[in-house]
Design a protein around this motif. Sequence first.
Motif, PDB file in Angstrom:
ATOM      1  N   ARG A 158       0.864  -1.182   0.000  1.00 17.06           N
ATOM      2  CA  ARG A 158       0.000   0.000   0.000  1.00 17.06           C
ATOM      3  C   ARG A 158       0.895   1.224   0.000  1.00 17.06           C
ATOM      4  NH1 ARG A 158      -5.149  -1.715   3.393  1.00 17.06           N
ATOM      5  NH2 ARG A 158      -5.107  -3.896   2.809  1.00 17.06           N
ATOM      6  N   PRO A 159       0.600   2.175  -0.831  1.00 12.54           N
ATOM      7  CA  PRO A 159       1.463   3.356  -0.854  1.00 12.54           C
ATOM      8  C   PRO A 159       1.294   4.195   0.416  1.00 12.54           C
ATOM      9  CG  PRO A 159      -0.431   3.680  -2.273  1.00 12.54           C
ATOM     10  CD  PRO A 159      -0.489   2.254  -1.786  1.00 12.54           C
ATOM     11  N   LEU A 160       2.372   4.837   0.820  1.00 16.90           N
ATOM     12  CA  LEU A 160       2.308   5.777   1.933  1.00 16.90           C
ATOM     13  C   LEU A 160       1.879   7.126   1.366  1.00 16.90           C
ATOM     14  CD1 LEU A 160       5.570   4.872   3.859  1.00 16.90           C
ATOM     15  CD2 LEU A 160       3.230   4.290   4.474  1.00 16.90           C
ATOM     16  N   VAL A 161       0.732   7.596   1.803  1.00 15.78           N
ATOM     17  CA  VAL A 161       0.189   8.854   1.291  1.00 15.78           C
ATOM     18  C   VAL A 161       0.256   9.890   2.411  1.00 15.78           C
ATOM     19  CG1 VAL A 161      -1.832   9.976   0.284  1.00 15.78           C
ATOM     20  CG2 VAL A 161      -1.348   7.562  -0.224  1.00 15.78           C
ATOM     21  N   PRO A 162       1.089  10.919   2.234  1.00 16.21           N
ATOM     22  CA  PRO A 162       1.199  11.945   3.273  1.00 16.21           C
ATOM     23  C   PRO A 162      -0.121  12.695   3.468  1.00 16.21           C
ATOM     24  CG  PRO A 162       2.978  12.142   1.667  1.00 16.21           C
ATOM     25  CD  PRO A 162       1.988  11.159   1.113  1.00 16.21           C
ATOM     26  N   ASP A 163      -0.398  13.044   4.703  1.00 14.89           N
ATOM     27  CA  ASP A 163      -1.573  13.840   5.051  1.00 14.89           C
ATOM     28  C   ASP A 163      -1.060  15.149   5.640  1.00 14.89           C
ATOM     29  OD1 ASP A 163      -3.837  15.029   6.137  1.00 14.89           O
ATOM     30  OD2 ASP A 163      -4.596  13.165   7.003  1.00 14.89           O
ATOM     31  N   ALA A 164      -1.136  16.231   4.853  1.00 14.10           N
ATOM     32  CA  ALA A 164      -0.585  17.522   5.265  1.00 14.10           C
ATOM     33  C   ALA A 164      -1.191  18.015   6.577  1.00 14.10           C
ATOM     34  CB  ALA A 164      -0.807  18.557   4.162  1.00 14.10           C
ATOM     35  N   LYS A 165      -2.455  17.693   6.824  1.00 13.99           N
ATOM     36  CA  LYS A 165      -3.114  18.144   8.051  1.00 13.99           C
ATOM     37  C   LYS A 165      -2.533  17.467   9.296  1.00 13.99           C
ATOM     38  CE  LYS A 165      -7.500  19.046   5.754  1.00 13.99           C
ATOM     39  NZ  LYS A 165      -8.878  18.608   5.602  1.00 13.99           N
ATOM     40  N   ARG A 166      -2.029  16.272   9.147  1.00 14.48           N
ATOM     41  CA  ARG A 166      -1.497  15.528  10.289  1.00 14.48           C
ATOM     42  C   ARG A 166       0.024  15.535  10.335  1.00 14.48           C
ATOM     43  NH1 ARG A 166      -5.405  10.204  10.441  1.00 14.48           N
ATOM     44  NH2 ARG A 166      -7.302  11.338  10.920  1.00 14.48           N
ATOM     45  N   SER A 167       0.645  16.096   9.331  1.00 18.40           N
ATOM     46  CA  SER A 167       2.105  16.087   9.257  1.00 18.40           C
ATOM     47  C   SER A 167       2.697  17.148  10.172  1.00 18.40           C
ATOM     48  CB  SER A 167       2.565  16.341   7.824  1.00 18.40           C
ATOM     49  OG  SER A 167       2.150  15.282   6.992  1.00 18.40           O
ATOM     50  N   CYS A 168       3.890  16.868  10.609  1.00 18.68           N
ATOM     51  CA  CYS A 168       4.623  17.792  11.457  1.00 18.68           C
ATOM     52  C   CYS A 168       5.986  18.010  10.810  1.00 18.68           C
ATOM     53  CB  CYS A 168       4.765  17.223  12.861  1.00 18.68           C
ATOM     54  SG  CYS A 168       5.612  18.319  13.996  1.00 18.68           S
ATOM     55  N   GLY A 169       6.135  19.081  10.101  1.00 23.38           N
ATOM     56  CA  GLY A 169       7.388  19.340   9.416  1.00 23.38           C
ATOM     57  C   GLY A 169       7.355  18.809   7.998  1.00 23.38           C
ATOM     58  N   ASP A 170       8.440  19.067   7.283  1.00 18.53           N
ATOM     59  CA  ASP A 170       8.503  18.687   5.877  1.00 18.53           C
ATOM     60  C   ASP A 170       9.473  17.549   5.599  1.00 18.53           C
ATOM     61  OD1 ASP A 170       6.674  20.668   5.176  1.00 18.53           O
ATOM     62  OD2 ASP A 170       8.253  22.196   5.079  1.00 18.53           O
ATOM     63  N   ASP A 171      10.069  16.964   6.623  1.00 23.50           N
ATOM     64  CA  ASP A 171      11.062  15.910   6.429  1.00 23.50           C
ATOM     65  C   ASP A 171      10.355  14.596   6.078  1.00 23.50           C
ATOM     66  OD1 ASP A 171      13.119  14.078   6.450  1.00 23.50           O
ATOM     67  OD2 ASP A 171      13.914  14.689   8.391  1.00 23.50           O
ATOM     68  N   PRO A 172      10.547  14.093   4.853  1.00 21.59           N
ATOM     69  CA  PRO A 172       9.856  12.865   4.447  1.00 21.59           C
ATOM     70  C   PRO A 172      10.368  11.617   5.171  1.00 21.59           C
ATOM     71  CG  PRO A 172      11.395  13.544   2.756  1.00 21.59           C
ATOM     72  CD  PRO A 172      11.402  14.627   3.790  1.00 21.59           C
ATOM     73  N   GLU A 173      11.473  11.709   5.899  1.00 18.75           N
ATOM     74  CA  GLU A 173      12.005  10.554   6.624  1.00 18.75           C
ATOM     75  C   GLU A 173      11.323  10.360   7.972  1.00 18.75           C
ATOM     76  OE1 GLU A 173      14.135   8.303   5.269  1.00 18.75           O
ATOM     77  OE2 GLU A 173      13.784   9.530   3.492  1.00 18.75           O
ATOM     78  N   ASN A 174      10.645  11.384   8.488  1.00 19.42           N
ATOM     79  CA  ASN A 174       9.930  11.279   9.757  1.00 19.42           C
ATOM     80  C   ASN A 174       8.496  10.873   9.467  1.00 19.42           C
ATOM     81  OD1 ASN A 174      12.151  12.072  11.291  1.00 19.42           O
ATOM     82  ND2 ASN A 174      11.686  14.229  10.948  1.00 19.42           N
ATOM     83  N   LEU A 175       8.157   9.652   9.843  1.00 14.64           N
ATOM     84  CA  LEU A 175       6.842   9.111   9.490  1.00 14.64           C
ATOM     85  C   LEU A 175       6.054   8.707  10.726  1.00 14.64           C
ATOM     86  CD1 LEU A 175       7.984   6.655   6.666  1.00 14.64           C
ATOM     87  CD2 LEU A 175       7.024   8.929   6.365  1.00 14.64           C
ATOM     88  N   ILE A 176       4.812   9.025  10.716  1.00 16.42           N
ATOM     89  CA  ILE A 176       3.845   8.448  11.650  1.00 16.42           C
ATOM     90  C   ILE A 176       2.810   7.796  10.756  1.00 16.42           C
ATOM     91  CG2 ILE A 176       2.076   8.887  13.379  1.00 16.42           C
ATOM     92  CD1 ILE A 176       3.728  11.292  14.289  1.00 16.42           C
ATOM     93  N   ILE A 177       2.658   6.503  10.902  1.00 19.20           N
ATOM     94  CA  ILE A 177       1.752   5.756  10.029  1.00 19.20           C
ATOM     95  C   ILE A 177       0.581   5.272  10.865  1.00 19.20           C
ATOM     96  CG2 ILE A 177       1.518   3.780   8.500  1.00 19.20           C
ATOM     97  CD1 ILE A 177       4.562   3.955   8.063  1.00 19.20           C
ATOM     98  N   GLN A 178      -0.616   5.601  10.425  1.00 15.69           N
ATOM     99  CA  GLN A 178      -1.806   5.166  11.122  1.00 15.69           C
ATOM    100  C   GLN A 178      -2.435   4.017  10.343  1.00 15.69           C
ATOM    101  OE1 GLN A 178      -4.622   8.253  11.930  1.00 15.69           O
ATOM    102  NE2 GLN A 178      -6.160   6.845  12.687  1.00 15.69           N
ATOM    103  N   GLY A 179      -2.718   2.939  11.029  1.00 15.73           N
ATOM    104  CA  GLY A 179      -3.358   1.808  10.372  1.00 15.73           C
ATOM    105  C   GLY A 179      -2.858   0.501  10.959  1.00 15.73           C
TER     106      GLY A 179
END
Length: 168
Positions: free
Chosen positions: A22-43
């Motif tokens: 499943r692709p990781l789709v960023p959610d701008a509303k839940r994101s904190c910062g612009d670093d794509p290496e910092n991930l919080i994945i819900q599911g």
Amino acid sequence: MPELHFKGKEFVYNHHLTVPFRPLVPDAKRSCGDDPENLIIQGDNLHALKSLLPRYAGKVDLVFIDPPYNTGNEGWAYNDNVSSPLIKEWLNGNPVNGEDMLRHDKWLCMMWPRLKLLHELLSDTGIMFLTIDDHEGHRLELMLEEIFGSQNNLGRIVARLNPKGSSE
């Protein structure tokens, strides 16, 4: 090396291979910062682990997990009775009768594919820490040794949190 046997193992042995990417789709509303290496994945963690494989296979140096302790307590932050709808759906979709299985078998069936995916994510020098109590600790250690190899078991750190043995 001893092999861990549990009801349903033949159906989960390669289950991690059948989990769809499943692709990781960023959610701008839940994101904190612009670093794509910092991930919080819900599911579901099985789907999350699989979604990390294309990008991080063999690159993860440290994993810490706190799996369900399988105490049968359903009033915890997550259902600790290994009877969540996802697990029940998965068990019902296999030739194993989920209701006929022991709680430990269900727990092992839930843990096996997740540990297989974590094994694929870890680098050659990576290390994994897990917390567990006495309900499944010995089974978890056998499963880890089967998946990762006994030569990779560095041992246990025992925390005696309640030396008097009371439940308070």
